[in-house]
Design an enzyme around this catalytic site. Structure first.
Site, PDB file in Angstrom:
ATOM      1  N   GLU A 105       0.799  -1.238   0.000  1.00  0.00           N
ATOM      2  CA  GLU A 105       0.000   0.000   0.000  1.00  0.00           C
ATOM      3  C   GLU A 105       0.826   1.280   0.000  1.00  0.00           C
ATOM      4  OE1 GLU A 105      -2.976   0.108   3.051  1.00  0.00           O
ATOM      5  OE2 GLU A 105      -4.047  -1.596   2.243  1.00  0.00           O
ATOM      6  N   GLU A 130      -5.559  -8.399   1.295  1.00  0.00           N
ATOM      7  CA  GLU A 130      -6.021  -8.016   2.630  1.00  0.00           C
ATOM      8  C   GLU A 130      -7.502  -7.682   2.575  1.00  0.00           C
ATOM      9  OE1 GLU A 130      -4.000  -4.833   4.703  1.00  0.00           O
ATOM     10  OE2 GLU A 130      -2.029  -5.686   4.260  1.00  0.00           O
TER      11      GLU A 130
HETATM   12  C1  FCB Z   1      -4.064  -1.922   5.860  1.00  0.00           C
HETATM   13  C2  FCB Z   1      -2.619  -2.197   6.183  1.00  0.00           C
HETATM   14  C3  FCB Z   1      -2.434  -3.215   7.282  1.00  0.00           C
HETATM   15  C4  FCB Z   1      -3.442  -3.054   8.382  1.00  0.00           C
HETATM   16  C5  FCB Z   1      -4.830  -2.993   7.815  1.00  0.00           C
HETATM   17  C6  FCB Z   1      -5.916  -2.901   8.858  1.00  0.00           C
HETATM   18  O1  FCB Z   1      -4.183  -0.684   5.251  1.00  0.00           O
HETATM   19  O2  FCB Z   1      -1.953  -2.644   5.045  1.00  0.00           O
HETATM   20  O3  FCB Z   1      -1.115  -3.133   7.749  1.00  0.00           O
HETATM   21  O4  FCB Z   1      -3.139  -1.940   9.121  1.00  0.00           O
HETATM   22  O5  FCB Z   1      -4.931  -1.881   6.954  1.00  0.00           O
END
Ligand code: FCB
Length: 477
Positions: free
Chosen positions: A202, A389
């Site tokens: 990210e 994620e």
């Molecule tokens: C994302 C991040 C991860 C975690 C989640 C909840 O943006 O990549 O590290 O903090 O959010």
């Protein structure tokens, strides 16, 4: 998770508005199908994993030769982290990785995505390599392999040696060389055992929050710094891909992007255009240069500033043909036009709209994941997508060693239904990773917000599998 904050803090938080109901009608549409989901619906080859990051879980911040990271440094400044917490101990993964990998296995996941800590491996940022640091990840990788779990490694998930941050971090063009050296060391070291790699986690989050909003390490607030960090991270991302390709020719190479489904508050052209500008920052800024499309300057003219940073050859060097693109999705963003310079847009917060939200005020909206997968699948040059994620933070309560996190189970069912819908319609989505196996240190939120399938008591460091973890265990059986 921080893309939302990015908008809010740039002055885009909005006042309460009465919204057209139809905007929300799709949010629950996944429900009926969601209850009947079966693992087999996704196919035999679909990849099921969990994802975590070094700084958020490991602790052992100064053990075995590790140097101070930018996050160790940042979290020591008062009021940077809620309740002034830090990740000196975090979930103590450094000492408990065997138990955590056993838990991942017990929940029937086959993939563990984790990141490497640069200051553990090259404490001086460049130069000497710390054998003890390298050995730690060998132990983690070996434990995964002997447990039948594939290690998927992220090279950079936001923790940089402070000695490099002190020289400007991502704003210093030398970061491309520093990062390349680090990427070269780790891919040569682990390439024979690790075949699945992700370069960066990210960019939007660490660049936007770190150098523009001051909310993440290193806590800077500068538009120029932001622009430099954008460009240098784009070049490093592609360079990282090339280094993996060279050192691990049979690798499956990806990188991960923050996404959010952006919609205008209504269908007036001024708000549609405002939403397009926000979408350009949140969803397009980092993927498009990597695909050879350059920065989305037509939609967001302020990005022209990036052109001034180009050196000869950059245009080509920004591009890399990744084997997969990691999509990370947590919430939807609703936008309207504002007078704010630059973006000329503001977000209308979930709380002002009275819609379901997680504990970080991100709107829970499963259909947005379907929309994002569709959007990304339309880019020529993306071969396949993995949800690297997805997850949510809810107010977990430990009672008699159990956590009945019904809301989290609902969240997963609805988001999985959204993934399946996209897949059935032909989107090439080949995996889904839950954020996160255990509760951990959630950046500027500290330990307040919990995302784990496994509850961690941060006093005793005991682990307790939540009902959502049990749900996955049964679902993935
Ligand atoms: C994302 C991040 C991860 C975690 C989640 C909840 O943006 O990549 O590290 O903090 O959010």
């Amino acid at each position: 998770m921080k893309r939302r904050d990015w908008i809010v803090k740039t002055g885009m938080a909005g006042s309460a508005l009465f919204l057209n109901k139809y905007l929300y009608s799709t949010s629950l549409s996944a429900n009926q199908e969601a209850d009947n989901l079966l693992r087999n619906d996704f196919g035999q080859d679909f990849r099921w994993g969990v994802a975590a990051a070094a700084y958020q879980t490991e602790g052992a911040w100064n053990e075995d030769g590790k140097s101070e990271s930018n996050w160790d440094h940042f979290s020591r400044h008062p009021r940077k982290i809620e309740r002034n917490e830090n990740a000196d101990i975090a979930a103590d993964f450094y000492h408990r990785y065997e138990q955590d990998i056993d838990l991942i296995k017990a929940m029937n996941f086959k993939i563990f995505r984790f990141s490497l800590s640069w200051p553990r491996i090259i404490p001086g940022g460049t130069g000497d390599v710390n054998r003890a640091g390298l050995d730690f990840y060998h132990r983690v990788i070996d434990k995964c392999l002997s447990s039948g779990i594939e290690p998927w490694v992220t090279i950079y998930h936001w923790d940089m040696p402070q000695v490099l941050e002190a020289q400007g971090g991502w704003t210093n063009r030398k970061i491309i060389e520093w990062f390349s050296e680090y990427a070269d060391v780790v891919t040569r070291e682990y390439g024979s055992k690790v075949k699945n790699w992700m370069v960066l986690n990210e960019q939007l989050a660490f660049v936007g929050n770190g150098y523009m909003l001051g909310q993440f390490a290193p806590g800077k607030k500068s538009l120029n710094g932001f622009m430099k960090a954008v460009h240098h991270s784009v070049l490093s991302n592609a360079e990282g891909g090339r280094i993996i390709r060279k050192n691990v020719p049979d690798a499956n190479i990806g990188t991960t992007f923050a996404t959010t489904f952006v919609e205008p508050v209504d269908q007036t052209s001024k708000n549609i255009e405002a939403a397009a500008r926000v979408d350009a920052i949140m969803n397009r800024l980092f993927i498009e240069p990597c695909l050879g499309l350059g920065y989305p300057v037509e939609t967001l003219p302020i990005l022209k500033k990036l052109k001034a940073l180009y050196e000869p050859g950059d245009e080509e060097k920004m591009v890399f043909d990744f084997d997969f693109i990691g999509v990370q999705y947590y919430f939807r963003t609703i936008v309207k036009k504002s007078m704010m310079p630059g973006m000329r847009a503001k977000e209308i917060k979930a709380s002002d709209r009275g819609v379901p939200a997680n504990e970080m005020e991100g709107e829970i909206y499963a259909d947005g994941l379907y929309q994002i997968l569709n959007k990304y699948s339309k880019y020529k040059g993306i071969r396949n997508l993995i949800v690297t994620e997805n997850g949510t933070c809810v107010p977990d309560k430990l009672e008699n060693e159990r956590v009945h996190d019904i809301e989290r189970i609902e969240y997963f069912k609805n988001h999985l239904a959204a993934v399946l819908k996209a897949k059935k319609e032909g989107v090439n989505v080949t995996g889904y990773f839950v954020w996160s196996p255990t509760d951990n240190f959630e950046w500027d939120k500290g330990y307040r917000t919990r995302f784990g399938l496994v509850y961690v008591d941060f006093q005793t460091l005991q682990r307790y599998v939540k009902d959502s973890g049990l749900w996955f265990r049964d679902f993935l059986k």
